[in-house]
Design an enzyme around this catalytic site. Structure first.
Site, PDB file in Angstrom:
ATOM      1  CD  GLU A  74      -1.445  -2.396   1.790  1.00  0.00           C
ATOM      2  OE1 GLU A  74      -2.208  -3.372   1.818  1.00  0.00           O
ATOM      3  OE2 GLU A  74      -0.255  -2.437   2.200  1.00  0.00           O
ATOM      4  N   PRO A 287       9.433 -15.131   0.105  1.00  0.00           N
ATOM      5  CG  PRO A 287      10.123 -16.488   1.855  1.00  0.00           C
ATOM      6  CD  PRO A 287      10.637 -15.636   0.744  1.00  0.00           C
ATOM      7  CD  GLU A 341      17.569  -6.133  -2.120  1.00  0.00           C
ATOM      8  OE1 GLU A 341      18.600  -5.446  -1.967  1.00  0.00           O
ATOM      9  OE2 GLU A 341      17.565  -7.383  -2.121  1.00  0.00           O
ATOM     10  CG  LEU A 366      -1.523  -9.473 -11.580  1.00  0.00           C
ATOM     11  CD1 LEU A 366      -1.604  -9.991 -13.015  1.00  0.00           C
ATOM     12  CD2 LEU A 366      -2.799  -9.827 -10.862  1.00  0.00           C
ATOM     13  CD  GLU A 368       6.901  -4.051  -7.643  1.00  0.00           C
ATOM     14  OE1 GLU A 368       8.030  -3.552  -7.518  1.00  0.00           O
ATOM     15  OE2 GLU A 368       6.223  -4.472  -6.678  1.00  0.00           O
TER      16      GLU A 368
END
Length: 458
Positions: A74, A287, A341, A366, A368
């Site tokens: 966000e 993760p 990153e 999805l 980015e």
């Protein structure tokens, strides 16, 4: 609008008092949970007083625009909006609920923070006296809550004080819609009490309207407007060059949740052992939650696959860079145990398996990945990103895999990954689809600013 005509006048306040009482009973457990989580991220034990509305001697801004961005995703999604507001001279108060969100905001806006144009704090828990301290301390000109953050105490008190409150980039899945409906009038009145709801899609807008909300506008998804940091992209390209020197392709398993890593690792082992690879592909597993990094490292070790942790690698931006071949040549999996990153992992990858979608947790963003030229493989559970997922699948930027049993899902996933690895033309075609998909859906930030213009001018 007078209070007597506003839906809040008819709110079942007995229910609200019960809500308050539960919050007060939970306070000791909430503090203990913060301390417990601080075992993996020390940020959870910092600024605890802010979570209850105590902000010390912080220098105050004058009538800031308050933006609430819970965590990292966000926070990055608000970047274009915040930069526009700062450019127009509006002071900004940026609140979070997670340390990772706060760290992301500090990295993005360090200059504005130093100049006193932007201030960061934790949003207090939804307790009446904590809400009162927050609103009286910062006196926001208006509030912009991101996506799903409809806290009853804040929404109702802001209305009573005449503070315009908007739910922006708003989404409401079918599952969440049914949950709100189960609260009857109480759930409906909560969303009717916003000044306006700026929804991501027509699906979301219809659900809000079904709750009796009048001022709903469809503006699109702000996450299409996210611009990756040049330094992070450069890091990813450095990795990609090191991988390509060895003739390898890379797949990113992004934002994975508990249970999904085993599915992906089993599919990956199948791919590596059933193909005669000249240069075997590399899996980057990232993760979703930092407190699971060590757990996932154990899972990869137990799988028998050779791996390395990102935290054990040198940084090409430092003076102690090690030959990249020492990192990439002998591993099957890179564990992405770093924060901030994600764009680098995408830049280094040829395509992405999107976590959160293989098991029923609703999927992850999805957008980015597509913006960085990575086509996406999705599992069957994408209800938190329904519209974006449907559009991406329809235009070829995403591939859907399904399976009622884990074994079926593992086989379907392995087949989809293998097809993209061996079919260069198909992979290139879907890369172009992903880039076009991201470009065609940009512009939500400007549409949100257009809707907010009357409130910003008051």
């Amino acid at each position: 609008m007078s209070r007597s005509k506003h839906p809040i006048a008819h709110y079942p306040f007995g229910l609200y008092f019960l809500y308050e009482a539960i919050w007060h009973l939970l306070i000791p457990f909430v503090i203990l949970r913060l301390l417990w989580r601080s075992r993996h991220h020390r940020g959870y034990r910092q600024h605890i007083a802010e979570r209850f509305g105590f902000y010390g001697a912080k220098k105050l801004q004058t009538q800031p625009i308050w933006i609430h961005a819970v965590s990292v995703g966000e926070t990055h999604a608000t970047q274009a909006l915040i930069e526009r507001l700062l450019h127009e001279g509006h002071p900004v108060l940026l609140t979070h609920m997670t340390p990772t969100g706060r760290e992301a905001g500090s990295a993005l806006y360090w200059k504005a923070i130093q100049q006193g144009r932007l201030q960061q704090v934790y949003l207090p828990y939804d307790i009446c006296w904590a809400i009162e301290r927050f609103l009286k301390r910062f006196r926001p000109q208006l509030g912009l809550l991101m996506e799903t953050e409809a806290w009853p105490g804040f929404v109702f008190r802001a209305h009573q004080l005449g503070i315009p409150l908007f739910l922006i980039n708003a989404r409401l899945s079918e599952r969440s819609f049914k949950r709100v409906q189960s609260f009857g009038q109480a759930g409906q009145i909560l969303f009717q009490s916003f000044t306006g709801i700026l929804a991501q899609s027509g699906h979301d807008a219809k659900r809000y309207q079904a709750l009796g909300v009048k001022n709903v506008q469809i503006v699109g998804n702000m996450k299409f407007d996210i611009a990756s940091q040049p330094e992070t992209l450069a890091l990813g390209m450095h990795w990609k060059n090191a991988i390509q020197v060895q003739g390898r392709l890379a797949v990113c398993a992004a934002s994975t949740r508990a249970g999904e890593e085993m599915i992906i690792l089993e599919a990956w082992k199948h791919i590596l052992t059933t193909n005669n690879w000249t240069s075997p592909p590399l899996l980057m597993m990232v993760p979703r939650h930092p407190d699971r990094f060590s757990e996932v490292a154990d899972l990869i070790y137990q799988s028998g696959l050779a791996f390395e942790r990102r935290s054990g690698m040198s940084d090409p931006r430092s003076s102690e860079e090690v030959d990249p071949s020492l990192h990439w040549a002998k591993i099957d999996v890179l564990l992405g145990d770093s924060m901030g990153e994600m764009a680098a992992y995408y830049a280094a990858s040829d395509f992405v398996v999107m976590g959160g979608s293989l098991l029923p947790t609703g999927g992850q963003n999805l957008i980015e990945a597509c913006a960085n030229g990575c086509p996406v493989i999705l599992g069957p559970h994408t209800y938190n990103f329904q519209k974006a997922s449907e559009d991406a699948i329809a235009c070829g930027a995403a591939i859907l895999v399904t399976g009622d049993l884990n074994s079926e899902l593992i086989n379907a996933l392995a087949k989809a990954i293998e097809e993209l690895l061996v079919n260069n033309a198909e992979r290139k075609k879907r890369t172009d689809y992903a880039l076009n998909f991201a470009a065609e859906h940009q512009g939500a930030t400007q549409r949100i600013l257009d809707q907010l213009k009357p409130a910003l001018q008051n």
